[in-house]
Design a protein around this motif. Structure first.
Motif, PDB file in Angstrom:
ATOM      1  N   LEU A 391       0.825  -1.206   0.000  1.00 37.08           N
ATOM      2  CA  LEU A 391       0.000   0.000   0.000  1.00 37.08           C
ATOM      3  C   LEU A 391       0.862   1.260   0.000  1.00 37.08           C
ATOM      4  O   LEU A 391       0.571   2.226  -0.712  1.00 37.08           O
ATOM      5  N   LEU A 392       1.938   1.254   0.784  1.00 33.25           N
ATOM      6  CA  LEU A 392       2.807   2.434   0.831  1.00 33.25           C
ATOM      7  C   LEU A 392       3.456   2.696  -0.519  1.00 33.25           C
ATOM      8  O   LEU A 392       3.601   3.844  -0.945  1.00 33.25           O
ATOM      9  N   LYS A 393       3.827   1.635  -1.203  1.00 28.04           N
ATOM     10  CA  LYS A 393       4.421   1.794  -2.541  1.00 28.04           C
ATOM     11  C   LYS A 393       3.415   2.375  -3.526  1.00 28.04           C
ATOM     12  O   LYS A 393       3.753   3.211  -4.374  1.00 28.04           O
ATOM     13  N   ILE A 394       2.184   1.931  -3.422  1.00 33.51           N
ATOM     14  CA  ILE A 394       1.135   2.418  -4.323  1.00 33.51           C
ATOM     15  C   ILE A 394       0.821   3.886  -4.059  1.00 33.51           C
ATOM     16  O   ILE A 394       0.635   4.678  -4.986  1.00 33.51           O
ATOM     17  N   LEU A 402      12.095   3.908  -1.498  1.00 29.99           N
ATOM     18  CA  LEU A 402      12.717   3.409  -0.270  1.00 29.99           C
ATOM     19  C   LEU A 402      12.557   1.895  -0.121  1.00 29.99           C
ATOM     20  O   LEU A 402      13.534   1.175   0.150  1.00 29.99           O
ATOM     21  N   LEU A 403      11.330   1.399  -0.316  1.00 29.81           N
ATOM     22  CA  LEU A 403      11.064  -0.016  -0.050  1.00 29.81           C
ATOM     23  C   LEU A 403      11.559  -0.935  -1.155  1.00 29.81           C
ATOM     24  O   LEU A 403      11.681  -2.150  -0.951  1.00 29.81           O
ATOM     25  N   ASN A 404      11.851  -0.381  -2.314  1.00 29.41           N
ATOM     26  CA  ASN A 404      12.470  -1.170  -3.370  1.00 29.41           C
ATOM     27  C   ASN A 404      13.961  -1.373  -3.122  1.00 29.41           C
ATOM     28  O   ASN A 404      14.595  -2.238  -3.730  1.00 29.41           O
ATOM     29  N   GLU A 405      14.496  -0.547  -2.216  1.00 34.03           N
ATOM     30  CA  GLU A 405      15.923  -0.611  -1.914  1.00 34.03           C
ATOM     31  C   GLU A 405      16.224  -1.357  -0.629  1.00 34.03           C
ATOM     32  O   GLU A 405      17.381  -1.569  -0.292  1.00 34.03           O
ATOM     33  N   THR A 406      15.178  -1.750   0.113  1.00 29.90           N
ATOM     34  CA  THR A 406      15.396  -2.430   1.386  1.00 29.90           C
ATOM     35  C   THR A 406      14.326  -3.470   1.617  1.00 29.90           C
ATOM     36  O   THR A 406      13.197  -3.328   1.140  1.00 29.90           O
ATOM     37  N   ASP A 407      14.698  -4.532   2.326  1.00 28.14           N
ATOM     38  CA  ASP A 407      13.719  -5.549   2.683  1.00 28.14           C
ATOM     39  C   ASP A 407      13.533  -5.622   4.199  1.00 28.14           C
ATOM     40  O   ASP A 407      13.082  -6.627   4.751  1.00 28.14           O
TER      41      ASP A 407
END
Length: 531
Positions: A391-394, A402-407
């Motif tokens: 949801l945050l990505k959308i 940010l979330l594409n660069e970290t898990d």
């Protein structure tokens, strides 16, 4: 008069919070409401039934119309105890067992109890209705129509124009069957205008009687009718629903067409002009098939719903005369009457789905900061906020990057406070901000940092609502710092209009030198220092 219509509508979940009379109810109380009715000459009264089958009332209580046993107005809901003792606590709102209860003003015998004494508590309407199962009730200004499961129509109350259908103009103190040409007919739907009555038969015919000076009976003339008359102009047309406004009528056919007739001074017929029509006129909606029409005897507003769920409105809409159907963003015709009708009363009984169905928006709101299925948490000021990565990505470009660069499944935030960051994340789930104006400055800082332009605008609007002489300079400084131009201009004008008081505050004394210099220069150009 108790309620404008009791036709039960169960297809979607309704937000009763849109109705102003419910504005003071806390969210936890609103969530319990299953059925509701807003009524009164100024929409200042309401009845509602909770999931626990308790009936509550609130409002101004004119003529004892809340059924509380007294004439005291109440801004907070009070339970109607008389209905709790009844086998069926829903009698007045949802006629489950076919019994009808009435109370309130009775100057014209509209309570059907054979007197003209006002009723302060609910009383069973029994004359000629015992053994009958009433399935639908419609109310005019001071008369009532009841439809039974057998297709019979009973009427009582004010009858100056023949709206009771008795063949005279004498008031009818108790329920009387409307016979005449309806004697051997089966009625499936009824409606009441201010002083007229309508009935739809199982064969698609439609009949009208009562006041007709605006042509609201659809007979091609303006003469009142004391007994039901078939609308001959709709011969061959199969009507399935009727809805009556103050002095106009809408009819829906089995093919999804809408006809209108009667008064049209506000464009309520949807014909593109303001000329009255004494005969049914087909409305050119230029849309798809209609599945519902809506009107209320207290207003000149009309609405309809399409097969795909689009809602149209026309007529008197918040003082404007809208003469052609206008497409809205609403999902229910009820919203039209809550937001645009005058007064904002319900056109029928509001019924909230009894199941656990939630819309997409409601589901997202429910899952915010819920650890059960979240896959990410933010640590802010030692507290956790549970969210969902997808949801945050959308919703936010910052988080997509940010979330594409970290898990990581936990991220610590130090730049912003817990209150501000939680409000930001909640906004991504709900599209609204839930912060007092004084705390919205921090959220404005965040919105500027994350380049969230819509959130920035919402913050500015929230801050504007909280401006005062004491904090005007502080808010002006924040607006300048975060390049919120609209807010800056708003705060500046407020300061100029309250210059004497603002310049005496501590915030003005502590004002940044450059900001003070610019403020004085700009204020002088506005003539703030002229005698």
């Amino acid at each position: 008069k108790l309620i404008p219509n009791m036709w039960i509508y169960l297809s979607i979940m309704l937000d009763v919070g849109k109705w102003p009379v419910f504005a003071l109810l806390p969210p936890e109380e609103l969530r319990l409401i299953r059925q509701a009715c807003v009524f009164g000459s100024a929409a200042n009264e309401a009845l509602y039934v909770t999931v626990n089958d308790e009936v509550f009332a609130l409002g101004t209580n004119c003529s004892g119309c809340l059924g509380l046993g007294d004439l005291q107005s109440t801004i907070e809901p009070r339970r109607i105890d008389v209905l709790q003792r009844n086998k069926n606590p829903l009698s007045i709102l949802h006629i489950r067992y076919g019994e009808v209860y009435a109370w309130g003003h009775n100057g014209y015998s509209q309570l059907g109890n054979g007197t003209t004494n006002h009723g302060l508590t609910p009383a069973l309407v029994s004359t000629n209705l015992l053994g009958k199962r009433v399935t639908e009730v419609a109310c005019g200004s001071h008369h009532t129509i009841a439809l039974t499961a057998d297709g019979e129509v009973f009427a009582w109350g004010y009858n100056n124009s023949g709206q009771v259908g008795s063949g005279s103009t004498a008031n009818q103190p108790t329920p009387r069957r409307v016979s005449s040409c309806l004697q051997s007919k089966v009625v499936v739907n009824v409606g009441c205008g201010q002083l007229c009555s309508m009935a739809v038969l199982d064969n698609g015919e439609i009949y009208g009687w009562g006041y007709n000076c605006n042509g609201q009976l659809g007979l091609g003339n303006n003469g009142n009718q004391q007994t039901p008359c078939r609308i001959a102009a709709l011969q061959g047309v199969n009507v399935v629903q009727v809805a009556c406004g103050y002095a106009h009528t809408l009819a829906l056919t089995d093919e999804g067409f809408v006809y209108a007739w009667g008064a049209n001074s506000y464009g309520q017929l949807g014909t593109g002009n303001k000329s009255n029509q004494a005969l049914p006129t087909l409305i050119n909606t230029d849309k798809e098939r209609m599945v519902e029409v809506a009107a209320c005897h207290t207003s000149h507003t009309s609405a309809a719903k399409t097969q795909s769920g689009q809602v149209l409105m026309w007529g008197q809409c918040r003082g404007q005369a809208v003469s052609s159907p206008h497409l809205t963003h609403f999902s229910s015709t009820d919203d039209v009457f809550a937001c645009f009708a005058t007064p904002a009363v319900t056109w029928h009984l509001l019924s909230v789905d009894g199941d656990d169905y939630l819309t997409v928006a409601q589901s997202l709101k429910k899952e915010f900061d819920s650890p059960e299925i979240s896959d990410l948490k933010f640590l802010v000021d030692g507290k956790c906020i549970h969210v969902h990565k997808t949801l945050l990505k959308i919703r936010c470009e910052h988080f997509r990057t940010l979330l594409n660069e970290t898990d990581e499944d936990a991220i610590e935030i130090q730049q912003f406070s817990y209150l501000v960051y939680r409000a930001f994340l909640e906004y991504l789930y709900t599209d609204t901000i839930n912060l007092p104006p004084e705390d919205a400055i921090g959220l404005l800082d965040l919105a500027t940092f994350y380049r969230e332009s819509r959130l920035k605008r919402l913050c500015q609007e929230t801050i504007k609502r909280g401006i005062s002489e004491e904090n005007a300079i502080t808010l002006l400084s924040a607006a300048v710092k975060y390049e919120a131009r609209d807010l800056e201009e708003f705060c500046f004008k407020f300061c100029v209009n309250h210059l004497t008081a603002v310049t005496q505050t501590q915030a003005f004394a502590d004002m940044d030198h450059d900001l003070l210099k610019n403020f004085i220069s700009k204020a002088s150009r506005y003539g703030a220092f002229k005698n």
